[in-house]
Structures are given as structure tokens and as C-alpha cells.
Design a protein around this motif. Structure first.
Motif, mmCIF file in Angstrom:
data_model
loop_
_atom_site.group_PDB
_atom_site.id
_atom_site.type_symbol
_atom_site.label_atom_id
_atom_site.label_comp_id
_atom_site.label_asym_id
_atom_site.label_seq_id
_atom_site.Cartn_x
_atom_site.Cartn_y
_atom_site.Cartn_z
ATOM 1 N N ILE A 42 0.842 -1.204 0.000
ATOM 2 C CA ILE A 42 0.000 0.000 0.000
ATOM 3 C C ILE A 42 0.874 1.250 0.000
ATOM 4 N N VAL A 43 1.880 1.262 0.876
ATOM 5 C CA VAL A 43 2.771 2.417 0.958
ATOM 6 C C VAL A 43 3.548 2.587 -0.351
ATOM 7 N N SER A 44 4.068 1.480 -0.901
ATOM 8 C CA SER A 44 4.882 1.561 -2.116
ATOM 9 C C SER A 44 4.061 1.989 -3.325
ATOM 10 N N LYS A 45 2.815 1.533 -3.417
ATOM 11 C CA LYS A 45 1.978 1.958 -4.541
ATOM 12 C C LYS A 45 1.722 3.461 -4.484
ATOM 13 N N GLN A 46 1.578 4.006 -3.272
ATOM 14 C CA GLN A 46 1.451 5.448 -3.132
ATOM 15 C C GLN A 46 2.733 6.154 -3.563
ATOM 16 N N ARG A 47 3.872 5.587 -3.201
ATOM 17 C CA ARG A 47 5.154 6.160 -3.613
ATOM 18 C C ARG A 47 5.309 6.098 -5.129
ATOM 19 N N GLN A 48 4.862 4.997 -5.736
ATOM 20 C CA GLN A 48 4.922 4.889 -7.193
ATOM 21 C C GLN A 48 4.108 5.993 -7.857
ATOM 22 N N ARG A 49 2.911 6.236 -7.314
ATOM 23 C CA ARG A 49 2.064 7.297 -7.875
ATOM 24 C C ARG A 49 2.710 8.660 -7.696
ATOM 25 N N GLU A 50 3.299 8.889 -6.520
ATOM 26 C CA GLU A 50 3.945 10.181 -6.260
ATOM 27 C C GLU A 50 5.130 10.392 -7.196
ATOM 28 N N SER A 53 3.897 10.994 -10.796
ATOM 29 C CA SER A 53 3.368 12.352 -10.934
ATOM 30 C C SER A 53 4.493 13.376 -10.992
ATOM 31 N N ALA A 101 9.772 2.231 -4.504
ATOM 32 C CA ALA A 101 8.963 3.230 -5.212
ATOM 33 C C ALA A 101 8.820 2.915 -6.691
ATOM 34 N N GLY A 128 4.990 -2.899 -3.337
ATOM 35 C CA GLY A 128 4.445 -2.470 -4.617
ATOM 36 C C GLY A 128 4.373 -3.550 -5.666
#
Length: 224
Positions: A42-50, A53, A101, A128
Motif C-alpha cells: 500500500i505504501v509503495s503503490k502510493q510512492r509509485q504514484r507520487e 506524478s 517506489a 508495490g
């Protein structure tokens, strides 16, 4: 209370305390496993999105070198077989921070589109898990590498689970990987090729072996 009764009572209390300790230890272990399997992803998928972007914004504003909080970034990866929304950043190096990430680019290997081997690592489970479904890939599947200037399309020359090697087999990241096992999976042994290599853990919960997929550049075009 007799001495025997006191001894039995103390024994029951000791057993009760030991039971409590075991229950707490079990809950802690379950919590750790749940965090590794689900929390880190969950944390890594957010980092991937960040990171994605940040890369897209930087390219839009004309930046050529993109720095993210997870490391220097140079490209985005799309794999059509994994879905239309699959877009993972590529970070320089294979540190835990970079791999947490997105894809990690092995230092010293070719950059996207260059002659040599653009070698990437990614987690298969936890953090991720960008290569969880690597075994589903087949020869001919596309790996699209997007940079600010160009889109490079590589086609796999081996399937996602065609080659499994020990983690010490560093030959897979050579400019022209040459399998030391006669008749083993390897790219065509022709100098001057522009290759891509994907590496990940071969087992979901062990890291002793690596699953490897090779590909070669088949087209490139400007991204703007």
C-alpha cells in the motif's frame, strides 16, 4: 493453603503467563507478516504514484533530470499485458528506497534506447510488487519505456518464467548476457544490440533465486 496447593497454583499462574506471552508473540508475528504482505505494498503503490506524478510534471516543465524523494528518475515503464493503467517509475540504483517506489535501474547498465543492456529490478511480492505477474509474460510482449524525449518499445525474446538463476548470476546484467549453461536462455549473441532485462525474485517468499526475462528494442519514436 497447603504447600502442594500453593505449588499447583503457582504452576497454573506460570502456564497462564506463558500462554499470554505466546499469544502476544503470535499477534506480533501475524502483524509483521500482514505489514510485509499488505502494508508495504500500500505504501509503495502510493510512492509509485507520487514518483510518477513528479516525473510527468518535471517533463511537462522541461526538466531533463528529475529528482524525487526516492532517488533520481529517468523513465516510466508500461507493460500492456499488465493493464492500461500500469505505469511504474524507474529510479536509479537498486537500493531498498528505489525498489520501494518502482523499478530500480542497475547502475552501470545502459540507459533506455542505448546499445547494451537496460537492466531493471523490481519486487515480485511486497513493496508495490511491480513484477508479481512476470511469469505471465510471453515472447513478443511489449515493454514500453517512456522518457522525456522518446518512447522506446522493447519486445520480449523470452518468457517471464523461462529463466531462473541464482541471485549471484550477475551475467544477466552484462551488456550482452551470455548464459554459461550451453543451450540456456539468453539474448541472441550479436554485438551492438539494444536490450532490456527484467529481474525479480523467482519465489514469492524467498530471495535465493531470480526470474529473468530478456527483450530487444524494436522501435522508438519522439514523445512530443
Amino acid at each position: 493453603m497447603s504447600t502442594e496447593s500453593q505449588s499447583q497454583h503457582q504452576g497454573r499462574r506460570s502456564l497462564f503467563r506463558a500462554g499470554i506471552v505466546m499469544v502476544v508473540a503470535g499477534l506480533l508475528i501475524l502483524g509483521y507478516v500482514a505489514w510485509e504482505l499488505y502494508g508495504t505494498t500500500i505504501v509503495s503503490k502510493q510512492r509509485q504514484r507520487e514518483a510518477t506524478s513528479r516525473i510527468e510534471q518535471a517533463w511537462g516543465s522541461g526538466e531533463t533530470e528529475v529528482s524525487t524523494e526516492f532517488g533520481s528518475a529517468e523513465a516510466l515503464i508500461e507493460i500492456p499485458r499488465f493493464g492500461d493503467d500500469y505505469r511504474i517509475p524507474v529510479l536509479e540504483g537498486t537500493s531498498d528506497r528505489a525498489l520501494g517506489a518502482g523499478f530500480g535501474h542497475f547502475e552501470g547498465t545502459a540507459d533506455p534506447g542505448e546499445v547494451g543492456n537496460f537492466a531493471l529490478a523490481g519486487h515480485r511480492v511486497t513493496h508495490g510488487e511491480p513484477l508479481r505477474d512476470l511469469p505471465e509474460l510471453r515472447p513478443g510482449d511489449e515493454i514500453r519505456v517512456l522518457t522525456r524525449e522518446k518512447r522506446y518499445v522493447y519486445a520480449l525474446t523470452s518468457g517471464g518464467d523461462d529463466l531462473i538463476v541464482p541471485f549471484t548470476s550477475i551475467w544477466v546484467t552484462d551488456p550482452l548476457p551470455d548464459n554459461p549453461e550451453r543451450g540456456g536462455v539468453e539474448p541472441e549473441q550479436v554485438e551492438g544490440q539494444r536490450l532490456i532485462t527484467l529481474t525479480t525474485c523467482s519465489e514469492l517468499f524467498h530471495t535465493d533465486n531470480r526470474m529473468i526475462a530478456f527483450g530487444k528494442l524494436v522501435s522508438e519514436e519522439p514523445t512530443r
